[in-house]
Scaffold this active site. Structure first.
Site, PDB file in Angstrom:
ATOM      1  N   ARG A  72      46.808  43.605  47.303  1.00 43.56           N
ATOM      2  CA  ARG A  72      46.575  44.033  48.682  1.00 43.56           C
ATOM      3  C   ARG A  72      47.962  44.347  49.250  1.00 43.56           C
ATOM      4  NH1 ARG A  72      41.521  40.810  48.306  1.00 43.56           N
ATOM      5  NH2 ARG A  72      40.044  42.525  48.414  1.00 43.56           N
ATOM      6  N   ASP A 103      36.362  50.043  50.125  1.00 43.09           N
ATOM      7  CA  ASP A 103      36.550  50.625  51.454  1.00 43.09           C
ATOM      8  C   ASP A 103      38.008  50.785  51.893  1.00 43.09           C
ATOM      9  OD1 ASP A 103      34.384  51.386  52.746  1.00 43.09           O
ATOM     10  OD2 ASP A 103      34.065  49.548  53.908  1.00 43.09           O
ATOM     11  N   ILE A 127      32.266  44.903  43.577  1.00 42.23           N
ATOM     12  CA  ILE A 127      31.015  44.239  43.188  1.00 42.23           C
ATOM     13  C   ILE A 127      30.002  44.236  44.335  1.00 42.23           C
ATOM     14  CG2 ILE A 127      32.108  42.741  41.475  1.00 42.23           C
ATOM     15  CD1 ILE A 127      31.722  40.417  43.533  1.00 42.23           C
ATOM     16  N   ASP A 128      30.455  44.568  45.565  1.00 41.92           N
ATOM     17  CA  ASP A 128      29.576  44.411  46.738  1.00 41.92           C
ATOM     18  C   ASP A 128      28.525  45.519  46.894  1.00 41.92           C
ATOM     19  OD1 ASP A 128      30.832  42.082  47.444  1.00 41.92           O
ATOM     20  OD2 ASP A 128      32.294  43.068  48.742  1.00 41.92           O
ATOM     21  N   MET A 170      28.719  36.161  46.596  1.00 42.59           N
ATOM     22  CA  MET A 170      29.623  37.051  47.335  1.00 42.59           C
ATOM     23  C   MET A 170      28.837  38.092  48.119  1.00 42.59           C
ATOM     24  SD  MET A 170      33.045  37.505  45.092  1.00 42.59           S
ATOM     25  CE  MET A 170      34.231  36.175  45.008  1.00 42.59           C
ATOM     26  N   GLU A 188      13.448  31.116  46.289  1.00 38.93           N
ATOM     27  CA  GLU A 188      12.462  30.791  47.329  1.00 38.93           C
ATOM     28  C   GLU A 188      12.830  31.405  48.681  1.00 38.93           C
ATOM     29  OE1 GLU A 188      13.026  28.634  44.769  1.00 38.93           O
ATOM     30  OE2 GLU A 188      10.977  28.987  44.112  1.00 38.93           O
TER      31      GLU A 188
HETATM   32  P1  ADP Z   1      39.094  47.151  48.979  1.00 37.97           P
HETATM   33  O1  ADP Z   1      39.629  48.467  48.541  1.00 37.97           O
HETATM   34  O2  ADP Z   1      38.493  46.371  47.854  1.00 37.97           O
HETATM   35  O3  ADP Z   1      38.196  47.281  50.202  1.00 37.97           O
HETATM   36  P2  ADP Z   1      41.251  46.137  50.705  1.00 37.97           P
HETATM   37  O4  ADP Z   1      40.470  46.199  51.969  1.00 37.97           O
HETATM   38  O5  ADP Z   1      42.140  44.963  50.496  1.00 37.97           O
HETATM   39  O6  ADP Z   1      40.327  46.220  49.409  1.00 37.97           O
HETATM   40  O7  ADP Z   1      42.150  47.448  50.645  1.00 37.97           O
HETATM   41  C1  ADP Z   1      42.982  47.725  49.536  1.00 37.97           C
HETATM   42  C2  ADP Z   1      44.273  48.339  49.981  1.00 37.97           C
HETATM   43  O8  ADP Z   1      44.041  49.598  50.634  1.00 37.97           O
HETATM   44  C3  ADP Z   1      45.062  47.536  51.017  1.00 37.97           C
HETATM   45  O9  ADP Z   1      45.785  46.482  50.444  1.00 37.97           O
HETATM   46  C4  ADP Z   1      45.996  48.609  51.565  1.00 37.97           C
HETATM   47  O10 ADP Z   1      47.054  48.834  50.670  1.00 37.97           O
HETATM   48  C5  ADP Z   1      45.089  49.856  51.569  1.00 37.97           C
HETATM   49  N1  ADP Z   1      44.538  50.053  52.923  1.00 37.97           N
HETATM   50  C6  ADP Z   1      43.530  49.380  53.510  1.00 37.97           C
HETATM   51  N2  ADP Z   1      43.331  49.808  54.780  1.00 37.97           N
HETATM   52  C7  ADP Z   1      44.266  50.787  55.003  1.00 37.97           C
HETATM   53  C8  ADP Z   1      44.605  51.622  56.124  1.00 37.97           C
HETATM   54  N3  ADP Z   1      43.955  51.542  57.276  1.00 37.97           N
HETATM   55  N4  ADP Z   1      45.610  52.498  55.964  1.00 37.97           N
HETATM   56  C9  ADP Z   1      46.289  52.595  54.797  1.00 37.97           C
HETATM   57  N5  ADP Z   1      46.021  51.844  53.716  1.00 37.97           N
HETATM   58  C10 ADP Z   1      45.031  50.945  53.797  1.00 37.97           C
END
Ligand code: ADP
Length: 324
Positions: A72, A103, A127-128, A170, A188
């Site tokens: 991240r 996302d 996985i979601d 999750m 259930e």
């Molecule tokens: P996922 O992709 O599984 O949803 P994250 O929400 O941690 O996981 O997002 C992964 C990475 O995407 C973040 O660590 C960051 O580097 C990048 N990211 C997330 N939101 C933004 C944003 N608003 N602008 C730029 N990069 C972003």
């Protein structure tokens, strides 16, 4: 197009390696140099990238996690940081980028697609299963099967000891895993983020259920509105005196493991298609599946909208549970 870079970002999911393999092999098939970026956007910022060869993707189709690593990288939200990352790609003569993630990853990718001048394609790896624009994300099928296997095991002990298990799975924002695990494991009851729970109804159901069957499995999505399995037990236990209530949080085993055949095939098709799209001059798209077809949605739309599970499954569960 001479060089295509690829990265995995955000939460890892089983099948990411199969996608990496497919991207690399398709690049090499077209005599394009694949550039692996380590640890998601962090590696892009730190110029932590390397030319990938066939040997890098040998024997990885069946492995969970991601050989490129993930992270991240919150600094990526700053424009100055992204400028460094873009410069690193340009310095390495990268002509196209494939990102695999959820996302957050697509939010970053969508901004990159408009800022960078290098085309970007996204693959849904989470996985979601909550990404808009695809029936299935890479990793969801494996995670669901892992959950069901664990629930089956808990069921054995639940029935031997007449216990009521609240099994937390999750799904912070979406109840796909919880709802479909409930159907597939004969649970259930199920609590998901999309529904306001009725605790009195849940208590009644446990009491009625236990007239004929002395154990119960209640599936709890981590993002459901009561705060998770332990919190839920605290709330209902005063109304269920004499019952043996047990919480189980399945946790990170849901993210790991060898990907299912479904996820391997989906990841291989999507990974290869990503390279074809870049060669076709496409930019800012996410690949999804619809039935047996691969489709595309703009990354912008994919991050604005969300996939929600089919709530008719709740009615189906009810029919499976009624005992006259
Ligand atoms: P996922 O992709 O599984 O949803 P994250 O929400 O941690 O996981 O997002 C992964 C990475 O995407 C973040 O660590 C960051 O580097 C990048 N990211 C997330 N939101 C933004 C944003 N608003 N602008 C730029 N990069 C972003």
């Amino acid at each position: 197009m001479k060089k295509i870079a690829l990265l995995t970002s955000g939460g890892d999911s089983p099948g990411m390696n199969a996608a990496i393999r497919a991207i690399v092999k398709t690049c090499l098939y077209y005599n394009i140099i694949p550039i692996g970026i380590r640890h998601g956007y962090k590696g892009m910022v730190q110029a932590d990238m390397f030319e990938m060869k066939y040997s890098d993707v040998d024997n990885i189709i069946h492995t969970g996690g991601t050989i490129l690593g993930s992270s991240r990288c919150l600094e990526f939200k700053n424009k100055e940081t992204r400028c460094i990352a873009i410069k690193n790609l340009l310095d390495n003569c990268v002509d196209g980028l494939v990102v695999i993630g959820g996302d957050g990853t697509f939010t970053g990718a969508s901004i990159l697609a408009s800022e960078m001048g290098i085309p970007v394609i996204g693959l849904p790896g989470t996985i979601d299963n909550d990404i808009y624009g695809t029936d299935h994300t890479i990793g969801y099928d494996t995670a669901l099967n892992t959950v069901i296997e664990a629930i089956d095991k808990i069921r054995d002990t639940a029935s031997s000891h007449h216990r009521i298990f609240f099994i937390e799975v999750m799904g912070r924002h979406a109840g796909f895993i919880a709802l479909n695990a409930a159907v597939a494991s004969g649970a259930e009851s199920v609590l998901i983020p999309e529904e306001i729970p009725d605790l009195n109804q849940l208590v009644l159901q446990i009491q009625n259920q236990n007239k004929g069957k002395r154990s119960s499995i209640i599936i709890v999505a981590e993002g459901e509105q009561e705060g998770g399995s332990i919190e839920l037990i605290n709330k209902v236990s005063p109304m269920l005196e004499g019952y043996d209530l047990r919480p189980t949080v399945l946790g990170h085993i849901q993210r790991g493991g060898s990907p299912s055949a479904f996820d391997r095939i989906l990841a291989t098709r999507m990974g290869s298609f990503a390279v074809d799209l870049l060669l076709d001059g496409q930019n800012g798209l996410m690949i999804g599946s619809e039935g047996d077809k691969l489709i595309t949605t703009s990354l912008e739309t994919a991050v604005k909208l969300h996939n929600t599970p089919d709530l008719d499954r709740l009615k189906l569960l009810k029919k499976m549970l009624t005992r006259h």
